[in-house]
Design a protein around this motif. Sequence first.
Motif, PDB file in Angstrom:
ATOM      1  N   GLY A 103      -1.414  12.600  -7.408  1.00 42.32           N
ATOM      2  CA  GLY A 103      -1.586  11.366  -8.272  1.00 42.32           C
ATOM      3  C   GLY A 103      -3.618  11.223  -8.779  1.00 42.32           C
ATOM      4  O   GLY A 103      -3.596  12.537  -8.317  1.00 42.32           O
ATOM      5  N   LYS A 104      -3.784  10.235  -8.937  1.00 44.65           N
ATOM      6  CA  LYS A 104      -4.667  10.281  -9.537  1.00 44.65           C
ATOM      7  C   LYS A 104      -5.304   9.553  -7.987  1.00 44.65           C
ATOM      8  O   LYS A 104      -4.791   8.136  -7.605  1.00 44.65           O
ATOM      9  N   GLU A 105      -6.001   9.945  -8.155  1.00 47.49           N
ATOM     10  CA  GLU A 105      -7.051   9.550  -6.355  1.00 47.49           C
ATOM     11  C   GLU A 105      -8.489   8.647  -6.825  1.00 47.49           C
ATOM     12  O   GLU A 105      -9.386   9.152  -7.581  1.00 47.49           O
ATOM     13  N   TYR A 106      -8.612   7.318  -6.107  1.00 45.94           N
ATOM     14  CA  TYR A 106      -9.458   6.716  -6.279  1.00 45.94           C
ATOM     15  C   TYR A 106     -10.219   6.642  -4.784  1.00 45.94           C
ATOM     16  O   TYR A 106      -9.225   6.619  -3.768  1.00 45.94           O
ATOM     17  N   ASN A 107     -11.858   6.163  -4.614  1.00 48.76           N
ATOM     18  CA  ASN A 107     -12.737   5.771  -3.648  1.00 48.76           C
ATOM     19  C   ASN A 107     -13.095   4.604  -3.501  1.00 48.76           C
ATOM     20  O   ASN A 107     -14.178   4.337  -4.648  1.00 48.76           O
ATOM     21  N   LYS A 108     -13.066   3.775  -3.864  1.00 46.55           N
ATOM     22  CA  LYS A 108     -14.044   2.308  -4.373  1.00 46.55           C
ATOM     23  C   LYS A 108     -14.346   1.810  -2.581  1.00 46.55           C
ATOM     24  O   LYS A 108     -13.286   1.501  -1.313  1.00 46.55           O
ATOM     25  N   ASN A 109     -15.089   1.203  -1.917  1.00 49.65           N
ATOM     26  CA  ASN A 109     -16.049   1.066  -1.260  1.00 49.65           C
ATOM     27  C   ASN A 109     -15.054   1.321   0.458  1.00 49.65           C
ATOM     28  O   ASN A 109     -15.380   0.971   1.190  1.00 49.65           O
ATOM     29  N   GLY A 110     -15.024   3.177   0.290  1.00 47.90           N
ATOM     30  CA  GLY A 110     -14.526   3.224   1.615  1.00 47.90           C
ATOM     31  C   GLY A 110     -13.451   3.522   1.755  1.00 47.90           C
ATOM     32  O   GLY A 110     -12.810   4.326   2.659  1.00 47.90           O
ATOM     33  N   THR A 111     -12.744   3.219   0.637  1.00 42.51           N
ATOM     34  CA  THR A 111     -10.992   3.009   0.884  1.00 42.51           C
ATOM     35  C   THR A 111     -10.189   3.886   0.202  1.00 42.51           C
ATOM     36  O   THR A 111     -10.787   4.457  -1.456  1.00 42.51           O
ATOM     37  N   GLU A 112      -9.547   4.503   0.642  1.00 42.88           N
ATOM     38  CA  GLU A 112      -8.879   6.102  -0.489  1.00 42.88           C
ATOM     39  C   GLU A 112      -7.553   5.001  -1.249  1.00 42.88           C
ATOM     40  O   GLU A 112      -6.318   4.819  -0.603  1.00 42.88           O
ATOM     41  N   TYR A 113      -7.237   5.560  -2.762  1.00 44.51           N
ATOM     42  CA  TYR A 113      -5.952   5.340  -3.237  1.00 44.51           C
ATOM     43  C   TYR A 113      -5.281   6.235  -3.780  1.00 44.51           C
ATOM     44  O   TYR A 113      -6.686   6.894  -4.263  1.00 44.51           O
ATOM     45  N   LEU A 114      -4.029   6.157  -3.290  1.00 43.49           N
ATOM     46  CA  LEU A 114      -3.505   7.084  -4.625  1.00 43.49           C
ATOM     47  C   LEU A 114      -2.818   6.552  -5.122  1.00 43.49           C
ATOM     48  O   LEU A 114      -1.519   6.171  -5.186  1.00 43.49           O
ATOM     49  N   VAL A 115      -2.923   6.791  -6.764  1.00 47.54           N
ATOM     50  CA  VAL A 115      -1.482   6.381  -8.271  1.00 47.54           C
ATOM     51  C   VAL A 115      -0.608   7.000  -8.324  1.00 47.54           C
ATOM     52  O   VAL A 115      -0.410   8.298  -8.436  1.00 47.54           O
ATOM     53  N   VAL A 116       0.696   6.624  -8.039  1.00 43.61           N
ATOM     54  CA  VAL A 116       2.303   7.554  -7.687  1.00 43.61           C
ATOM     55  C   VAL A 116       2.260   7.939  -8.713  1.00 43.61           C
ATOM     56  O   VAL A 116       2.521   7.351  -9.592  1.00 43.61           O
ATOM     57  N   GLU A 117       1.966   9.533  -9.117  1.00 42.54           N
ATOM     58  CA  GLU A 117       2.743   9.712 -10.390  1.00 42.54           C
ATOM     59  C   GLU A 117       4.269  10.783 -10.230  1.00 42.54           C
ATOM     60  O   GLU A 117       4.953  10.476 -10.671  1.00 42.54           O
ATOM     61  N   SER A 118       4.294  11.525  -8.728  1.00 47.91           N
ATOM     62  CA  SER A 118       5.404  11.836  -8.641  1.00 47.91           C
ATOM     63  C   SER A 118       5.188  12.253  -6.389  1.00 47.91           C
ATOM     64  O   SER A 118       4.293  12.487  -6.001  1.00 47.91           O
ATOM     65  N   VAL A 119       6.449  13.002  -5.727  1.00 56.57           N
ATOM     66  CA  VAL A 119       6.403  12.974  -4.414  1.00 56.57           C
ATOM     67  C   VAL A 119       8.275  13.427  -4.728  1.00 56.57           C
ATOM     68  O   VAL A 119       8.810  13.838  -5.338  1.00 56.57           O
ATOM     69  N   LYS A 120       7.385  15.299  -3.630  1.00 56.03           N
ATOM     70  CA  LYS A 120       8.422  15.825  -3.300  1.00 56.03           C
ATOM     71  C   LYS A 120       8.000  16.429  -2.065  1.00 56.03           C
ATOM     72  O   LYS A 120       6.986  15.809  -1.109  1.00 56.03           O
TER      73      LYS A 120
END
Length: 120
Positions: A103-120
């Motif tokens: 998925g798309k990865e975001y980093n805001k203020n030292g926190t990592e986020y991952l928007v789930v597109e698929s899971v295997k």
Amino acid sequence: MNRLTKLGLGLVAVVGLAGMAIAADTSETSVTGNLEDAYCYGTMGAKGPGHKQCAIKCASAGIPVTLIEKGTEKSYILLPNKDASPLPQSVISRMEDEVTVTGKEYNKNGTEYLVVESVK
């Protein structure tokens, strides 16, 4: 133009540019690791097969899900791919399992986020 109109147009331009900057700050990635519920993992260190049913209950109740990257122990907070939506069942049913999330990865203020597109 009066001052209020200029201010309004200026705010619209700033918001638009900020939106473009945020969109440009994303990249699609795949991360392999274990799915953990943030509450039990973060507060008590609970993890593993014996914690699976509890983790599923917590994730189903809306407790944030964290993906702990294999090898680095880097944490990603997983987000649904649509605002105001729950995480997909493909995440919730695989709590405490090793998975690869893309998925798309975001980093805001030292926190990592991952928007789930698929899971295997």
